[in-house]
Design a protein around this motif. Structure first.
Motif, PDB file in Angstrom:
ATOM      1  N   UNK A  54      11.860  24.002  12.405  1.00 27.16           N
ATOM      2  CA  UNK A  54      10.862  25.047  12.148  1.00 27.16           C
ATOM      3  C   UNK A  54      11.434  26.163  11.285  1.00 27.16           C
ATOM      4  N   UNK A  55      12.726  26.439  11.407  1.00 26.47           N
ATOM      5  CA  UNK A  55      13.336  27.455  10.542  1.00 26.47           C
ATOM      6  C   UNK A  55      13.359  26.969   9.093  1.00 26.47           C
ATOM      7  N   UNK A  56      13.573  25.672   8.902  1.00 29.39           N
ATOM      8  CA  UNK A  56      13.496  25.100   7.551  1.00 29.39           C
ATOM      9  C   UNK A  56      12.096  25.275   6.975  1.00 29.39           C
ATOM     10  N   UNK A  57      11.073  24.980   7.761  1.00 32.00           N
ATOM     11  CA  UNK A  57       9.690  25.129   7.308  1.00 32.00           C
ATOM     12  C   UNK A  57       9.388  26.589   6.988  1.00 32.00           C
ATOM     13  N   UNK A  58       9.828  27.496   7.850  1.00 35.28           N
ATOM     14  CA  UNK A  58       9.572  28.920   7.621  1.00 35.28           C
ATOM     15  C   UNK A  58      10.235  29.389   6.320  1.00 35.28           C
ATOM     16  N   UNK A  59      11.509  29.018   6.135  1.00 37.97           N
ATOM     17  CA  UNK A  59      12.222  29.424   4.926  1.00 37.97           C
ATOM     18  C   UNK A  59      11.531  28.890   3.681  1.00 37.97           C
ATOM     19  N   UNK A  76       0.074  22.445   3.617  1.00 36.50           N
ATOM     20  CA  UNK A  76       1.183  21.744   4.260  1.00 36.50           C
ATOM     21  C   UNK A  76       0.638  20.556   5.039  1.00 36.50           C
ATOM     22  N   UNK A  77       1.173  19.382   4.733  1.00 32.03           N
ATOM     23  CA  UNK A  77       0.751  18.120   5.321  1.00 32.03           C
ATOM     24  C   UNK A  77       1.684  17.799   6.493  1.00 32.03           C
ATOM     25  N   UNK A  78       1.129  17.586   7.681  1.00 24.75           N
ATOM     26  CA  UNK A  78       1.953  17.341   8.860  1.00 24.75           C
ATOM     27  C   UNK A  78       1.196  16.444   9.835  1.00 24.75           C
ATOM     28  N   UNK A  79       1.789  16.218  11.005  1.00 28.75           N
ATOM     29  CA  UNK A  79       1.097  15.423  12.022  1.00 28.75           C
ATOM     30  C   UNK A  79       1.381  16.017  13.408  1.00 28.75           C
ATOM     31  N   UNK A  80       1.115  15.236  14.437  1.00 33.93           N
ATOM     32  CA  UNK A  80       1.152  15.755  15.802  1.00 33.93           C
ATOM     33  C   UNK A  80       2.534  16.207  16.250  1.00 33.93           C
ATOM     34  N   UNK A  81       3.584  15.781  15.575  1.00 37.84           N
ATOM     35  CA  UNK A  81       4.928  16.138  16.015  1.00 37.84           C
ATOM     36  C   UNK A  81       5.150  17.651  16.044  1.00 37.84           C
ATOM     37  N   UNK A  82       4.590  18.376  15.063  1.00 39.26           N
ATOM     38  CA  UNK A  82       4.890  19.814  14.978  1.00 39.26           C
ATOM     39  C   UNK A  82       3.761  20.642  14.390  1.00 39.26           C
ATOM     40  N   UNK A  83       2.579  20.068  14.195  1.00 36.76           N
ATOM     41  CA  UNK A  83       1.516  20.804  13.503  1.00 36.76           C
ATOM     42  C   UNK A  83       1.152  22.108  14.203  1.00 36.76           C
ATOM     43  N   UNK A  84       1.135  22.105  15.528  1.00 36.44           N
ATOM     44  CA  UNK A  84       0.730  23.303  16.270  1.00 36.44           C
ATOM     45  C   UNK A  84       1.755  24.424  16.127  1.00 36.44           C
ATOM     46  N   UNK A  85       3.046  24.084  15.995  1.00 43.64           N
ATOM     47  CA  UNK A  85       4.068  25.099  15.742  1.00 43.64           C
ATOM     48  C   UNK A  85       3.973  25.614  14.304  1.00 43.64           C
ATOM     49  N   UNK A  90       2.895  29.488   9.734  1.00 38.94           N
ATOM     50  CA  UNK A  90       2.140  29.749   8.515  1.00 38.94           C
ATOM     51  C   UNK A  90       1.273  30.990   8.612  1.00 38.94           C
ATOM     52  N   UNK A  91       0.679  31.210   9.772  1.00 35.94           N
ATOM     53  CA  UNK A  91      -0.128  32.421   9.966  1.00 35.94           C
ATOM     54  C   UNK A  91       0.731  33.676   9.863  1.00 35.94           C
ATOM     55  N   UNK A  92       1.974  33.600  10.328  1.00 37.98           N
ATOM     56  CA  UNK A  92       2.873  34.751  10.231  1.00 37.98           C
ATOM     57  C   UNK A  92       3.278  35.011   8.785  1.00 37.98           C
ATOM     58  N   UNK A  93       3.523  33.939   8.028  1.00 39.76           N
ATOM     59  CA  UNK A  93       3.997  34.083   6.656  1.00 39.76           C
ATOM     60  C   UNK A  93       2.869  34.480   5.704  1.00 39.76           C
ATOM     61  N   UNK A  98      -5.714  34.680   6.278  1.00 38.86           N
ATOM     62  CA  UNK A  98      -5.737  33.838   5.085  1.00 38.86           C
ATOM     63  C   UNK A  98      -5.740  32.347   5.402  1.00 38.86           C
ATOM     64  N   UNK A  99      -5.739  31.989   6.668  1.00 40.43           N
ATOM     65  CA  UNK A  99      -5.862  30.573   7.011  1.00 40.43           C
ATOM     66  C   UNK A  99      -7.293  30.125   6.742  1.00 40.43           C
ATOM     67  N   UNK A 100      -7.451  29.035   5.988  1.00 42.48           N
ATOM     68  CA  UNK A 100      -8.778  28.591   5.586  1.00 42.48           C
ATOM     69  C   UNK A 100      -9.256  27.343   6.337  1.00 42.48           C
ATOM     70  N   UNK A 101      -8.402  26.334   6.451  1.00 42.66           N
ATOM     71  CA  UNK A 101      -8.879  25.083   7.052  1.00 42.66           C
ATOM     72  C   UNK A 101      -7.751  24.272   7.660  1.00 42.66           C
ATOM     73  N   UNK A 102      -8.099  23.551   8.707  1.00 39.62           N
ATOM     74  CA  UNK A 102      -7.299  22.435   9.197  1.00 39.62           C
ATOM     75  C   UNK A 102      -8.071  21.180   8.822  1.00 39.62           C
ATOM     76  N   UNK A 103      -7.565  20.446   7.840  1.00 42.53           N
ATOM     77  CA  UNK A 103      -8.202  19.210   7.401  1.00 42.53           C
ATOM     78  C   UNK A 103      -7.603  18.046   8.180  1.00 42.53           C
ATOM     79  N   UNK A 104      -8.454  17.217   8.741  1.00 39.18           N
ATOM     80  CA  UNK A 104      -8.014  16.011   9.442  1.00 39.18           C
ATOM     81  C   UNK A 104      -8.192  14.818   8.507  1.00 39.18           C
TER      82      UNK A 104
END
Length: 277
Positions: A54-59, A76-85, A90-93, A98-104
């Protein structure tokens, strides 16, 4: 792996790309705990801890901020492993507002009987805008007359010119408020929603490059068309098999691609050479 990766993003800033990217799409490792292998490449998706990942993603997100145009989008494209984190980071950064959508992205594939859990057949695309000035492009899926009429479940009327129409409503008690002409509704199509049913790349497909976790051009076509217009810059700095580049260039968007994996770079060079001939 990470040091050269972040150096390439810093180089773009120094080369004058600050504030130029309308879209940065990213398909990073998913924290799967696997070595992802295929015929033409491999990459390691193993991390010491979830915190390290997660620190890598944040950076990475923070490094992207200077490149985005005021009207730009980050995906950012992700899956169930870490999408909720990742959503929280992303909301903090980028800002919760500015969050617009979660596309499934729902796709097909082999299914097995549920044991510990049911089959996971979707990924998630998280979309943040750089600011409130960012606007998406209205996209629609095609549908035919019969599909439209079947969905509406209304009597079809015909006007004095032979055009078919049904009643439109404005709410309770206003069911016969205006006419909807069927030919116009069919021509417009059905505006897309946040669930995209698209197949993965078939094993026998000519599109397949042999790089692991390759995403279909159809998926990136929609991302590019939804969030950019011709001439606007697109970036993908974990470009893998280069699908973002194919989608962008095919639709008249200049693109910057990068990856820290030599296998990926070789495939990207080959695909881009083919499409720009």
């Amino acid at each position: 792996m990470q040091a050269p990766f972040f150096q390439q993003i810093a180089l773009l800033d120094r080369l004058g790309f600050s504030g130029m990217m309308q879209l940065v799409y990213t398909d990073p490792p998913f924290y799967s705990g696997k070595v992802q292998k295929a015929d033409a490449g491999a990459f390691v998706d193993r991390w010491p801890t979830l915190t390290a990942y997660l620190e890598f993603i944040r950076t990475y997100m923070v490094s992207i901020l200077p490149l985005l145009a005021p009207t730009g989008f980050f995906v950012l494209h992700c899956d169930y492993h870490a999408s909720h984190y990742i959503k929280v980071i992303g909301d903090e950064v980028f800002g919760y507002e500015n969050f617009r959508n979660e596309i499934v992205w729902h796709y097909t594939g082999r299914r097995t009987p549920a044991g510990l859990r049911v089959n996971s057949k979707h990924d998630v695309l998280l979309i943040w805008a750089r600011s409130g000035a960012a606007r998406m492009q209205p996209l629609s899926d095609p549908w035919g007359r019969e599909h439209y009429i079947r969905m509406k479940k209304q009597q079809v009327h015909v006007d004095e010119n032979g055009r078919e129409w049904i009643w439109g409503h404005k709410g309770r008690g206003q069911s016969h408020a205006y006419r909807i002409y069927i030919d116009e509704a069919v021509r417009q199509g059905r505006y897309i929603d946040s669930v995209w049913d698209m197949p993965i790349i078939a094993i026998s497909s000519k599109e397949r490059t042999g790089y692991p976790t390759q995403k279909p051009v159809q998926l990136l076509d929609r991302v590019v068309e939804l969030l950019t217009t011709p001439g606007q810059w697109v970036g993908d700095f974990m470009a893998g098999s280069g699908t973002t580049g194919v989608a962008a260039v095919s639709r008249g968007r200049p693109v910057v691609l990068g990856d820290s994996n030599p296998d990926a770079v070789a495939i990207i060079r080959r695909r881009m050479a083919q499409i720009t001939r």
